[in-house]
Motif scaffolding. Sequence first.
Motif, PDB file in Angstrom:
ATOM      1  N   ASN A 200       0.846  -1.185   0.000  1.00  0.00           N
ATOM      2  CA  ASN A 200       0.000   0.000   0.000  1.00  0.00           C
ATOM      3  C   ASN A 200       0.885   1.239   0.000  1.00  0.00           C
ATOM      4  OD1 ASN A 200      -2.676  -1.223   0.211  1.00  0.00           O
ATOM      5  ND2 ASN A 200      -2.040  -1.848   2.259  1.00  0.00           N
ATOM      6  N   VAL A 201       0.347   2.342  -0.504  1.00  0.00           N
ATOM      7  CA  VAL A 201       1.059   3.615  -0.481  1.00  0.00           C
ATOM      8  C   VAL A 201       0.481   4.470   0.652  1.00  0.00           C
ATOM      9  CG1 VAL A 201       1.606   5.733  -1.719  1.00  0.00           C
ATOM     10  CG2 VAL A 201       1.574   3.552  -2.939  1.00  0.00           C
TER      11      VAL A 201
ATOM     12  N   ASN B  64      -3.273   5.624   4.713  1.00  0.00           N
ATOM     13  CA  ASN B  64      -3.189   4.714   3.574  1.00  0.00           C
ATOM     14  C   ASN B  64      -3.982   5.318   2.417  1.00  0.00           C
ATOM     15  OD1 ASN B  64      -3.125   2.636   1.755  1.00  0.00           O
ATOM     16  ND2 ASN B  64      -4.042   1.111   3.090  1.00  0.00           N
ATOM     17  N   PHE B  65      -3.302   5.651   1.317  1.00  0.00           N
ATOM     18  CA  PHE B  65      -3.951   6.263   0.163  1.00  0.00           C
ATOM     19  C   PHE B  65      -4.307   5.249  -0.923  1.00  0.00           C
ATOM     20  CE2 PHE B  65      -2.533  10.053   2.182  1.00  0.00           C
ATOM     21  CZ  PHE B  65      -3.306  11.089   1.682  1.00  0.00           C
TER      22      PHE B  65
ATOM     23  N   ALA C  89       5.964   3.240   0.748  1.00  0.00           N
ATOM     24  CA  ALA C  89       5.436   2.019   0.132  1.00  0.00           C
ATOM     25  C   ALA C  89       5.601   0.905   1.159  1.00  0.00           C
ATOM     26  CB  ALA C  89       6.186   1.697  -1.155  1.00  0.00           C
ATOM     27  N   ARG C  90       4.493   0.408   1.682  1.00  0.00           N
ATOM     28  CA  ARG C  90       4.525  -0.494   2.830  1.00  0.00           C
ATOM     29  C   ARG C  90       3.822  -1.810   2.489  1.00  0.00           C
ATOM     30  NH1 ARG C  90       1.849   1.904   8.184  1.00  0.00           N
ATOM     31  NH2 ARG C  90       3.330   3.585   7.653  1.00  0.00           N
ATOM     32  N   SER C  91       4.500  -2.946   2.728  1.00  0.00           N
ATOM     33  CA  SER C  91       3.890  -4.247   2.463  1.00  0.00           C
ATOM     34  C   SER C  91       2.616  -4.392   3.291  1.00  0.00           C
ATOM     35  CB  SER C  91       4.867  -5.380   2.789  1.00  0.00           C
ATOM     36  OG  SER C  91       5.186  -5.391   4.170  1.00  0.00           O
ATOM     37  N   THR C  92       1.691  -5.189   2.789  1.00  0.00           N
ATOM     38  CA  THR C  92       0.390  -5.303   3.454  1.00  0.00           C
ATOM     39  C   THR C  92       0.497  -5.910   4.849  1.00  0.00           C
ATOM     40  OG1 THR C  92       0.045  -7.407   2.278  1.00  0.00           O
ATOM     41  CG2 THR C  92      -0.927  -5.431   1.310  1.00  0.00           C
ATOM     42  N   ASP C  93       1.564  -6.656   5.126  1.00  0.00           N
ATOM     43  CA  ASP C  93       1.739  -7.184   6.478  1.00  0.00           C
ATOM     44  C   ASP C  93       2.605  -6.268   7.347  1.00  0.00           C
ATOM     45  OD1 ASP C  93       4.270  -7.551   5.488  1.00  0.00           O
ATOM     46  OD2 ASP C  93       4.305  -9.734   5.715  1.00  0.00           O
TER      47      ASP C  93
ATOM     48  N   ASN D  28       9.011  -1.740   4.320  1.00  0.00           N
ATOM     49  CA  ASN D  28       8.585  -0.435   3.839  1.00  0.00           C
ATOM     50  C   ASN D  28       9.750   0.270   3.158  1.00  0.00           C
ATOM     51  OD1 ASN D  28       9.742   1.850   5.755  1.00  0.00           O
ATOM     52  ND2 ASN D  28       9.227   0.090   7.034  1.00  0.00           N
ATOM     53  N   SER D  29       9.393   1.187   2.285  1.00  0.00           N
ATOM     54  CA  SER D  29      10.395   1.970   1.550  1.00  0.00           C
ATOM     55  C   SER D  29       9.902   3.405   1.481  1.00  0.00           C
ATOM     56  CB  SER D  29      10.592   1.393   0.149  1.00  0.00           C
ATOM     57  OG  SER D  29      11.566   2.120  -0.578  1.00  0.00           O
ATOM     58  N   MET D  30      10.735   4.338   1.954  1.00  0.00           N
ATOM     59  CA  MET D  30      10.344   5.743   2.042  1.00  0.00           C
ATOM     60  C   MET D  30      10.832   6.540   0.837  1.00  0.00           C
ATOM     61  SD  MET D  30       8.611   6.443   4.856  1.00  0.00           S
ATOM     62  CE  MET D  30       8.857   8.222   4.943  1.00  0.00           C
ATOM     63  N   GLN D  31      10.065   7.559   0.487  1.00  0.00           N
ATOM     64  CA  GLN D  31      10.456   8.524  -0.541  1.00  0.00           C
ATOM     65  C   GLN D  31       9.910   9.889  -0.133  1.00  0.00           C
ATOM     66  OE1 GLN D  31      12.342   8.098  -3.193  1.00  0.00           O
ATOM     67  NE2 GLN D  31      12.045  10.028  -4.253  1.00  0.00           N
ATOM     68  N   ASN D  32      10.767  10.893  -0.074  1.00  0.00           N
ATOM     69  CA  ASN D  32      10.351  12.238   0.307  1.00  0.00           C
ATOM     70  C   ASN D  32      10.417  13.168  -0.899  1.00  0.00           C
ATOM     71  OD1 ASN D  32      10.084  11.401   3.006  1.00  0.00           O
ATOM     72  ND2 ASN D  32      12.230  11.860   3.434  1.00  0.00           N
ATOM     73  N   ILE D  33       9.412  14.037  -1.017  1.00  0.00           N
ATOM     74  CA  ILE D  33       9.356  14.994  -2.124  1.00  0.00           C
ATOM     75  C   ILE D  33       9.166  16.384  -1.538  1.00  0.00           C
ATOM     76  CG2 ILE D  33       8.171  15.680  -4.239  1.00  0.00           C
ATOM     77  CD1 ILE D  33       7.194  12.817  -4.526  1.00  0.00           C
TER      78      ILE D  33
END
Length: 472
Positions: free
Chosen positions: A228-229, A274-275, A319-323, A327-332
């Motif tokens: 999920n994002v 969660n978007f 970006a986070r796995s459903t369990d 997770n993987s972060m990205q900042n803008i």
Amino acid sequence: MKTVRLFFITIIALSCGTVTKAQDVYLSIPENNIINRIEYTSAPKTVMYTNRNNWDYVFLGLSPIEPTFTSVSGSNFIHTSSASLPNSVLLWQLESIGGRIPNRGFFGYLPDFQQFETFPVVWFGPPSSALAGGFSPGNINFTFKIPAAQFASNTFSAGNYSMSISQNYNFTPKTFNTIISVPAFVKWLTSSSTKYIEISSLNDYRITGTRVLGNLGNTDIANSVNFNVWAKAASNLQFTSSKGVSGTKSISAIKLGSGGAPLTTKALSTSFQNFSSAALPVVAGNRYSFTPELSISAEDFKTNLFEAGTYTFELNLNARSTDNTINSMQNIAVQLKVLPRSEIAIPASAQNVNFNFNTAAQYADGQSQIIPKQIILSNNENFELYVKSDDNYFKKGGLQSDISSSILQIGVDGNSNIPLSQTPQKILTNATPVLDRELDVKYTIPPVGAQSLLGKEKTTYSINIYYSFTAI
């Protein structure tokens, strides 16, 4: 007589080479190969073991029996979740028997890389005669590879894919499983770390409905698990006006979405939400692509983002796995620049103001007119409104007369009337940013001014009036 007993001790020394016990073939694929679609080639893997040194032959040793592999579990590698990979995904080739390639003299041959099939596949061509030579006892090793194109065209979900293989010689073991192990990962691949949005027209604020501020560019996320994002803003909207004054505005005016799937459009906050409209799956090529975008309602746009200046916030994406184990972060860093803009509009129907002096009362008492909504003004900075004439005297037939412009007084919104002159005069003070404000303008020729017109030639006198802004 003594009996003499002799004891002989025989020491038998056995010298043995290192032998690896054959077992299931386990291929652990690095995530880098999957993410970047790079060919995977394994180190030599022990598949079988033999203590013999030659091939099987029939017909007086003149016809070799070729060693083969056969898939006995079907034509696909089967995942623990019932997903699968085609047999073409994995290629293999004999690397050595007993530490070296078997003798290939007298028409022996080594096949190129090939795949497992549900029918026998020859993995080495023995020499045509048993006398031509065999091989050394020991481990039977193979090299395995997955071509880059297979990573691009197949779906590699985290977990183990297995295929059961049998072989036709009395090597050990008779059957074994070949297992492709895929790691669990979620990782941002492409996404801009900055986003600049510029608003340069007041017409942008006149659009009704939702306004898309800008998309954040194409986003690629590599994944082998569903995810999920999640998103939040690091803080509220930071604002610096065009005059250097700082402040904050609620971040909830800004919405994040993607114009449809896969993201649900909703207001940002300073807490993660969660978007995702639904969990984003693993797809062929292991890359999920979409384009996030920022939007705002027309009302919030006018209320929160109208004043000239710079609006900034940091968008945190996860970006986070459903369990929730990966997770993987990205900042803008988002910067929205609203350029200083101003407009004064006078409807065509209100561009002429006429005073007619036909009666004694009009000369004695003067005249006054209010032109409703004559001026429509917009300015996204604090401002002052000024008025001036193009000359200090009215004109008659294009030529300067002796009637002073000061006989005409102008005022707006109940403010004091200002005598008209060629020097700009302030008629609205310390006004705040506004869009399409309508002003009623009052024009007055007071009694003294009207009486000064007595004795003037009966004709038309005109003067041009200009309205202008000064930002403060």
